[in-house]
Scaffold this motif. Structure first.
Motif, mmCIF file in Angstrom:
data_model
loop_
_atom_site.group_PDB
_atom_site.id
_atom_site.type_symbol
_atom_site.label_atom_id
_atom_site.label_comp_id
_atom_site.label_asym_id
_atom_site.label_seq_id
_atom_site.Cartn_x
_atom_site.Cartn_y
_atom_site.Cartn_z
ATOM 1 N N LYS A 128 -6.441 69.825 53.200
ATOM 2 C CA LYS A 128 -5.700 69.217 54.312
ATOM 3 C C LYS A 128 -5.379 67.746 54.002
ATOM 4 O O LYS A 128 -4.251 67.291 54.179
ATOM 5 C CB LYS A 128 -6.511 69.317 55.600
ATOM 6 N N LYS A 129 -6.395 67.009 53.550
ATOM 7 C CA LYS A 129 -6.221 65.575 53.312
ATOM 8 C C LYS A 129 -5.358 65.282 52.093
ATOM 9 O O LYS A 129 -4.532 64.372 52.099
ATOM 10 C CB LYS A 129 -7.588 64.900 53.132
ATOM 11 N N GLU A 130 -5.556 66.045 51.031
ATOM 12 C CA GLU A 130 -4.901 65.732 49.760
ATOM 13 C C GLU A 130 -3.505 66.344 49.635
ATOM 14 O O GLU A 130 -2.625 65.756 49.019
ATOM 15 C CB GLU A 130 -5.773 66.217 48.590
ATOM 16 N N LEU A 131 -3.311 67.556 50.180
ATOM 17 C CA LEU A 131 -2.034 68.258 49.958
ATOM 18 C C LEU A 131 -1.340 68.700 51.249
ATOM 19 O O LEU A 131 -0.324 69.393 51.188
ATOM 20 C CB LEU A 131 -2.265 69.497 49.070
ATOM 21 N N ASN A 132 -1.893 68.319 52.411
ATOM 22 C CA ASN A 132 -1.309 68.734 53.700
ATOM 23 C C ASN A 132 -1.233 70.249 53.834
ATOM 24 O O ASN A 132 -0.282 70.789 54.401
ATOM 25 C CB ASN A 132 0.081 68.125 53.908
#
Length: 701
Positions: free
Chosen positions: A25-29
């Motif tokens: 979620k944080k790195e690649l949405n």
């Protein structure tokens, strides 16, 4: 039992879990199964070709070899420990080396087994070796997804790699998901569009984008998904344009009155170019239709956009309306105001400027004159959109350097009148055609593509450090002729990280070369107080100083016709668009002007291309196309912030034909079915609403 859908949270996918899900979620949405399905590979490794060991060359990149693991050995102690294996085929031997994951590899590799290895060969002491190769047990009978001929490479990050979510890890997740997911994916394009444009289904496209079996399948999948991305952008933009044309009624400017005619016959500073005449005809047509005008006016610095804007404002005033002009900075607003005052001198018009620094008493008088209709034209900054600014009858809004204003800021000006004012947005930053179609597809576009008579093209020269004395000599020659010079630096102070010329050192050099009292220097940079900055600029404008030393703060907003030389230090550090804007500060008078690009001897390929492009051409649109190729669309005209260009696959630099095909298709659909209400277009309407929740579908009559 849980029924999974494409909207299911990514943590529920086998092999993910809460910790990896947080990282995805944080790195690649990636939040859902659907997000992962639409996380496309950014390139592919061609695994169709196998090399023999005796065919290896030191300059090769990754290669693939089929052979047998004949020996494996642990060598060294502690930090120097490494795993070394011998690998052979019928033509020779190769050494394989690993420094990480040694314990796991010792257990998983089988001596005597046949493997497909993949990696970069390195020649050392006459023998080839391969460090950390990919190892796959050879299984000729295996046909399922994952045993690939074209291997996808996915974007990842260092944090993801720590949790084994490198490109291989993401590929494994895709393998576990894709065969199930493609059965759940709903088609977004109706059958008549698929047939007309020879497109494969979305199911086939998603399968082949992640796991293509050959180049043909990959290209077919890419074309389908690129078309879909660009098609729905155009569908949204052109639907908005259609709605504006039908829903938003506009002032009708029927009369070409005294102000317009007197200005045209007696006060024009130079004859209108054919391009200016063409644009004015387009504007006259727009303001006759009874619909609100929304027009983008593109033109290089000095092409005469301001005169066109003024004549449009005079047209509004002659038809009983007020006009306003909004600029992004006080400097630019003041420049426009001063220029307009000179141009309309003698006409019975009231014009004022409103900005953050306007005194309260004067501000109150401006507000009163606006509300009672005494004030015809108001020039200003963001101050124009404040709620306290009320017009009696606003008929035209001109926005300069429009990419510096958000959509909501422009919309606030719309709401200043019961009947929405006509909108003319201007930019001196030429926008490539593909970007204009995508970013401003809901606007009509006008282009001023010729300079006024008497303007000479600026001559541009590129010099390395060895040419500095020559540059100083040329500055002296121009100053002796009574001309003025800009010198622009990328930095104010010395930087520990960047070995660049900076403004403070530049001032020292220049004061040595051009000493008082014969020469005087103005200094302007972004960290100066606004009053000091304005004072220095005005000294240069009045000709009290011959040299202006500055950072890019002068990129927009300084108009000094007597300045004929622009020197840009460390020019390789600037983008093409910025270089073109800076060059546009000179060449504003009748004299020949020059731009000198100073650079270090070490230039990247991109740096060389930027500088050679500047030397070769003054055509802003050619420069913008090259800039688009170098930087991509996201950095141009602030499009990263707009959210419009959230393209996963399509590339505006290479997919111009697909974009044009998609736009033409949308135009044809709206000609036949403006509200997308026929059964064959119901899917398009539903998909558009799904992609743009809350989109307006007011009736188009």
């Amino acid at each position: 039992m849980i029924e999974y859908t494409l909207r299911s949270p990514i943590e529920y996918l086998k092999g993910v879990g809460p910790q990896k899900a947080d990282l995805l979620k944080k790195e690649l949405n990636i939040f859902t199964f659907d997000d992962l399905v639409h996380h496309y590979p950014f390139r592919y490794l061609d695994r169709t070709r196998f090399y023999k060991i005796n065919q290896l060359q030191p300059e090769m990149s990754n290669v693939q070899i089929l052979g047998r693991l004949i020996n494996i050995e642990l060598i060294g102690q502690k930090k120097g420990k490494r795993l070394v294996a011998q690998f052979k085929d019928e033509t020779g031997e190769l050494e394989l080396v690993w420094f990480q994951s040694i314990r796991w590899l010792e257990k998983s590799l089988t001596v005597g087994a046949v493997y497909i290895i993949f990696g970069k060969p390195t020649l050392y002491n006459g023998q080839f070796s391969m460090t950390h190769p990919e190892m796959d047990l050879y299984n000729p009978a295996k046909k399922n997804i994952g045993n690939l001929s074209l291997q996808p490479v996915y974007s990842s990050t260092e944090k993801l790699k720590q949790f084994y979510l490198d490109t291989k890890g993401i590929q494994r997740l895709q393998e576990g998901l894709i065969s199930w997911a493609v059965k759940k994916v709903e088609e977004s394009l109706p059958e008549h569009i698929l047939k007309k444009h020879r497109l494969i289904t979305k199911t086939e496209a998603l399968l082949n984008i992640h796991f293509p079996t050959n180049q043909q399948d990959l290209q077919t999948a890419q074309r389908r998904l690129k078309f879909e991305e660009l098609f729905f952008i155009q569908l949204k933009l052109l639907k908005n344009k259609l709605l504006q044309t039908h829903k938003f009624k506009g002032h009708i400017f029927e009369e070409v009155g005294d102000n317009f005619n007197i200005f045209y016959r007696e006060k024009l500073p130079f004859p209108l170019t054919n391009a200016q005449k063409r644009v004015l005809k387009e504007i006259r047509h727009d303001t006759h239709t009874g619909a609100q005008m929304n027009r983008l006016l593109q033109g290089d610095v000095g092409s005469g956009k301001t005169v066109v804007a003024l004549m449009t404002m005079l047209l509004a005033v002659d038809n009983g309306c007020q006009a306003c002009m909004m600029a992004p900075t006080e400097i630019l607003a003041q420049q426009h105001y001063s220029g307009l005052i000179k141009l309309i001198d003698g006409l019975p018009l009231s014009i004022k400027i409103l900005s953050g620094s306007t005194p309260k008493k004067e501000r109150r008088l401006i507000h009163e004159a606006l509300e009672n209709g005494e004030l015809n034209i108001l020039v200003g900054t963001h101050a124009l959109i404040e709620d306290t600014v009320k017009f009696k009858n606003l008929g035209l809004v001109v926005i300069d350097e429009q990419h510096r204003f958000g959509v909501e800021q422009r919309a606030k000006l719309w709401r200043k009148n019961h009947l929405p004012p006509h909108m003319l947005v201007m930019t001196a930053t030429p926008i490539p055609r593909t970007l204009a179609m995508t970013l401003y597809g809901d606007l009509d576009v006008s282009v001023i593509d010729e300079l006024p008579a008497g303007r000479k093209p600026i001559k541009t020269l590129h010099l390395f450090e060895s040419g500095r004395l020559r540059m100083f000599g040329f500055m002296r020659e121009e100053i002796e002729k009574g001309r003025q010079v800009y010198v622009v630096y990328p930095l104010i102070k010395e930087s520990e990280k960047l070995d660049l010329m900076h403004l403070e050192a530049g001032i020292e050099n220049l004061t040595r070369e051009f000493p008082l009292p014969k020469y005087r220097i103005s200094i302007v940079h972004g960290k100066m107080p606004a009053k000091d900055k304005d004072f220095e600029m005005q000294r240069f404008v009045r000709g009290e100083t011959q040299i202006m030393v500055a950072t890019t703060v002068i990129e927009v907003g300084v108009n000094v016709p007597n300045a004929t030389v622009m020197i840009i230090e460390n020019a390789e550090r600037f983008g093409l668009s910025q270089l073109h804007q800076l060059r546009g500060r000179v060449g504003r008078g009748g004299e020949q002007s020059f731009c000198i690009l100073m650079s270090s001897n070490k230039l990247s390929n991109d740096g060389k291309l930027r500088l050679s492009t500047m030397v070769r051409t003054n055509d802003g649109f050619e420069i913008a196309e090259t800039d688009l190729q170098l930087r991509g669309p996201g950095d141009i005209a602030g499009t990263q912030q707009s959210g419009i260009l959230d393209l996963k696959l399509a590339d505006l630099t290479t997919d111009q034909e697909i974009l044009q095909e998609a736009r033409n298709s949308v135009i044809h659909i709206f000609e036949e079915d403006p509200t997308l209400s026929t059964p064959k277009n119901a899917l398009l309407r539903n998909t558009l609403i799904q992609k743009n929740p809350g989109i307006s579908w007011d009736k188009i009559s």
